[in-house]
Design an enzyme around this catalytic site. Structure first.
Site, PDB file in Angstrom:
ATOM      1  N   SER A  89       0.828  -1.199   0.000  1.00  0.00           N
ATOM      2  CA  SER A  89       0.000   0.000   0.000  1.00  0.00           C
ATOM      3  C   SER A  89       0.869   1.257   0.000  1.00  0.00           C
ATOM      4  O   SER A  89       1.695   1.423  -0.894  1.00  0.00           O
ATOM      5  CB  SER A  89      -0.963  -0.042   1.189  1.00  0.00           C
ATOM      6  N   ASP A 233      -5.753  -3.435  -2.602  1.00  0.00           N
ATOM      7  CA  ASP A 233      -4.731  -3.174  -1.584  1.00  0.00           C
ATOM      8  C   ASP A 233      -4.168  -4.467  -0.989  1.00  0.00           C
ATOM      9  O   ASP A 233      -4.908  -5.327  -0.491  1.00  0.00           O
ATOM     10  CB  ASP A 233      -5.361  -2.330  -0.472  1.00  0.00           C
TER      11      ASP A 233
END
Length: 759
Positions: A89, A233
């Site tokens: 991320s 993510d």
């Protein structure tokens, strides 16, 4: 004698004593030869012991990931060379940039310059939208997919194109690298397969695409397709890829953990926090074992910050520095004077690209020529990354593609641009808007838009406006890029208002006092064509049929002032580079049009063919900090036979949707002064006192009357003047504004209040 001497020498050389001497010499020579090699290999071995391979693991955490920058700064201060980087991320974004070759100071500078509001909202500059797109995006507050009589919701707030374009430019020095082990620092990141829930290791392919996929927070950013897998993510399954970094060859792991701890119900106050909590349910449990496996564990104290606290980046970076200094002795022990490392600044690669070919995925509904017209550059062109960004934004602004990605592949000394486009499966949208002003009063806007109704590039749109005054606006438009586009428009405008008496041809006394209450209705139908001129100007023209009905219950005689049909030809030229329609900070605007009224049903029996022409220009410039000055000037006149007074230039008021020749003028009530010709100039000083909140002061001056330009009177001192002070707020439904306006010629002041986009 000689023979005897040689016999003695040979005998001596072969004697035991001489053999031992020569043997000693030979051994010494061998030792001299091999000793340096043995010493060098020992030093190399000792160096490898002193210089272990360092792996850096950076977790995800949204804005909390800014702490990674603080950690990198302290690592560089300690002289630590990072040999491998793994991130998830935000850790993938920062780690990827660092692996590209940027040092900590450069990464810090990049993030300080980034507008995260624009990044999260996937900001498309207004200049990237065509005129039709600008109009649509400045009308509706809410846009929802609509299919099978059911209203849907968008899959995410953002497609992530702002982020993609930004990272593409920042990583241009390694744009041809497809194996992340070949980066200046070997790198990997983690994604989550949204269909299977499996972890996906991203260490090959398109670096930008991998970074964006790893950071595609669900609901905030759309999933990213990589090698046929739909990724979101990586923090969902692996927010701390320590094993993967060890597998690269790391001896020592320095890990930075910026993910949230689990919160109680009091802390779960919004959807973002709930989504983060769901993501963290498994990863926090996994972190217990991963933390134990981390040689130097860094946990910044960022409990007071959220995953979207991008406006507090400086504070978060300092927290990262503080946490790293707490373990500074451990870090410093990994370096000494012999292997102290100072990471140099990355020398930024040239911003220029030479495009050899433009390739794209096979499309069903759009041609290569259509894409080229949006990119605004062709194969065998020399462009900059800014040109590339603008071109991609132009494609994105069409909303015809649900996913867009691209890569640059080497082709000799040039690059091929490879576009990967996914056509938008949604063809129908329901759009909503809200507005209030002093002329049309309250209004709720319902819109239904459908793409590809008859042709591939067409757009059909119907606005229904409910409120104090019912209105509609129907548009059918076929866009052909740089080729000729065409369309049809039909609209109804109506209101009841006290307006200038000149509209009924009964003028007496002070214009400010001579107002008449009218019911005004205008139905206009236009068939038009238009095209882009020199890549910036919109040029077009067409035919118009208009039905105009004006009546007044206050007249002593017949209440109907006009009830006629009008037929005309029109042409126009437009340019608009304002960065914001309501509160522009930069750019300029031009609009010029001419209209010739050829025939009428002639309710008044006074119609003769005539023409009108008008032009408007505006320039906005930021003078300092958040202060902007906008200059504006416009003029219009009628020519030919005497014009119909219903098409005079009628000024006054502010904040309403302009139709016909209506225009704003501070200091006078709505539509209270008029003439068949006018010239006007204005200036506005606007200061953004804090984000999206504006204070402004405006002044305008005008000369207005009949046959104004037949003499030099138009350059006299202005006959009309007015001033206004106001406050404006930018909101999701459009600007909310309040203004107080006055004029030296008018004893009465006016307070105007308007809400929402103009329609």
């Amino acid at each position: 004698m000689v023979a005897l001497f040689l016999q003695e020498k040979i005998a001596f050389c072969l004697s035991p004593f001489s053999i031992s001497i020569w043997g000693g010499v030979l051994v010494s020579l061998i030792l001299l030869v091999i000793t340096p090699q043995k010493s060098f290999s020992q030093e190399k071995k000792q160096d490898s012991i002193k210089r272990p391979k360092i792996g850096l693991v950076l977790s995800g955490g949204g804005a909390k990931g800014f702490a990674h920058i603080g950690v990198l700064k302290v690592l560089e201060e300690a002289g630590i060379k990072v040999d491998y980087i793994g991130g998830t991320s935000m850790g993938a974004i920062i780690g990827g940039l660092y692996a590209t070759g940027y040092n900590a100071a450069q990464v810090d500078s990049i993030f300080k310059k980034t507008n995260f509001d624009e990044l999260i909202n996937d900001y498309i500059p207004r200049s990237s939208k065509n005129f039709y797109g600008k109009r649509n995006d400045e009308l509706y507050a809410i846009v929802l997919p609509f299919s099978n009589l059911r209203v849907g919701i968008p899959e995410a707030l953002s497609k992530g194109m702002y982020n993609y374009n930004l990272l593409s430019s920042l990583t241009r020095s390694v744009r041809h690298v497809r194996d992340f082990n070949q980066l200046p620092t070997p790198f990997l990141c983690i994604g989550t397969d949204i269909e299977t829930g499996e972890e996906v290791l991203l260490n090959k392919g398109n670096l930008v695409q991998a970074m964006v996929a790893s950071a595609a927070f669900p609901s905030l950013f759309s999933p990213v397709e990589v090698d046929g897998k739909l990724l979101v993510d990586g923090g969902v399954v692996n927010n701390y890829p320590i094993k993967e970094v060890r597998d690269l060859g790391a001896d020592i792991i320095i890990g930075v953990d910026v993910q949230d701890d689990l919160q109680n119900r009091k802390g779960l106050k919004n959807a973002t926090r709930i989504l983060v909590q769901i993501t963290n349910l498994q990863s926090i449990e996994k972190m217990k074992s991963k933390r134990a496996d981390t040689d130097i564990y860094i946990k910044p104290d960022i409990r007071d910050f959220g995953v979207i606290s991008f406006d507090r980046g400086g504070e978060i970076i300092r927290r990262g520095e503080d946490a790293t200094f707490e373990v500074y002795e451990k870090i410093k022990a990994l370096a000494n004077e012999q292997n102290f490392y100072k990471k140099p600044k990355l020398k930024i690669a040239s911003d220029t690209l030479e495009i050899k070919k433009i390739n794209n995925t096979r499309l069903k509904d759009y041609t290569k020529e259509y894409l080229t017209s949006k990119l605004r550059f062709k194969p065998e062109s020399t462009i900059t990354y800014e040109d590339l960004r603008v071109g991609i934004n132009n494609i994105d602004a069409t909303h015809n593609f649900s996913a867009i990605s691209y890569s640059l592949e080497p082709n000799g000394n040039k690059d091929d641009l490879n576009l990967v486009l996914k056509e938008n499966p949604t063809h129908t949208y329901l759009k909503l808007g809200l507005h209030y002003d002093g002329l049309y009063k309250s209004a709720v806007l319902l819109n239904l838009t459908h793409r590809k109704t008859f042709l591939k590039n067409d757009n059909t749109s119907l606005d229904i406006i409910l409120g104090d005054n019912f209105r509609y606006d129907f548009n059918y438009y076929v866009e052909n890029g740089f080729n000729i586009s065409f369309g049809f428009n039909s609209r109804l405008n109506q209101f009841n208002r006290n307006v200038t008496e000149t509209i009924s041809k009964q003028v007496t006394g002070n214009p400010s006092d001579n107002l008449i209450n009218v019911d005004f209705m205008d139905i206009s139908n236009q068939a038009y064509f238009q095209t882009i001129f020199v890549q910036k100007f919109l040029m077009g023209g067409g035919l118009e049929y208009k039905f105009l009905k004006i009546k007044s219950p206050t007249l002593d005689t017949n209440s109907i002032i006009d009830e006629s049909n009008y037929f005309s030809l029109f042409g126009y030229l437009k340019y608009d580079s304002f960065d914001n329609k309501s509160f522009p900070r930069t750019g300029w605007y031009f609009s010029g049009d001419i209209q010739t009224y050829l025939a009428s049903s002639n309710y008044t029996n006074q119609f003769n063919p005539f023409s009108t022409a008008k032009a408007e220009i505006g320039i906005a410039r930021t003078v300092f900090n958040k202060a902007t000055i906008k200059f504006q000037s416009d003029a219009g006149f009628a020519f030919g036979n005497d014009s119909v007074p219903f098409f005079d230039y009628i000024l006054g008021g502010y904040g309403y949707n302009k139709v016909n020749n209506f225009n704003y003028f501070y200091g006078y009530d709505f539509l209270s002064i008029s003439g068949d010709s006018y010239i006007k100039a204005g200036i506005t000083f606007d200061y953004e006192i804090f984000r999206k909140n504006h204070l402004n002061f405006s002044a305008n001056y005008a000369n207005l009357g009949d046959d104004l330009f037949s003499t030099v009177d138009w350059i006299d001192m202005p006959k009309y003047s007015g001033y206004a002070v106001g406050y404006g707020l930018e909101t999701i439904i459009g600007p909310i504004e309040v203004k107080y306006s006055w004029s030296p010629e008018n004893p009465k002041g006016y307070t105007w209040f308007n809400i929402g986009f103009l329609f």
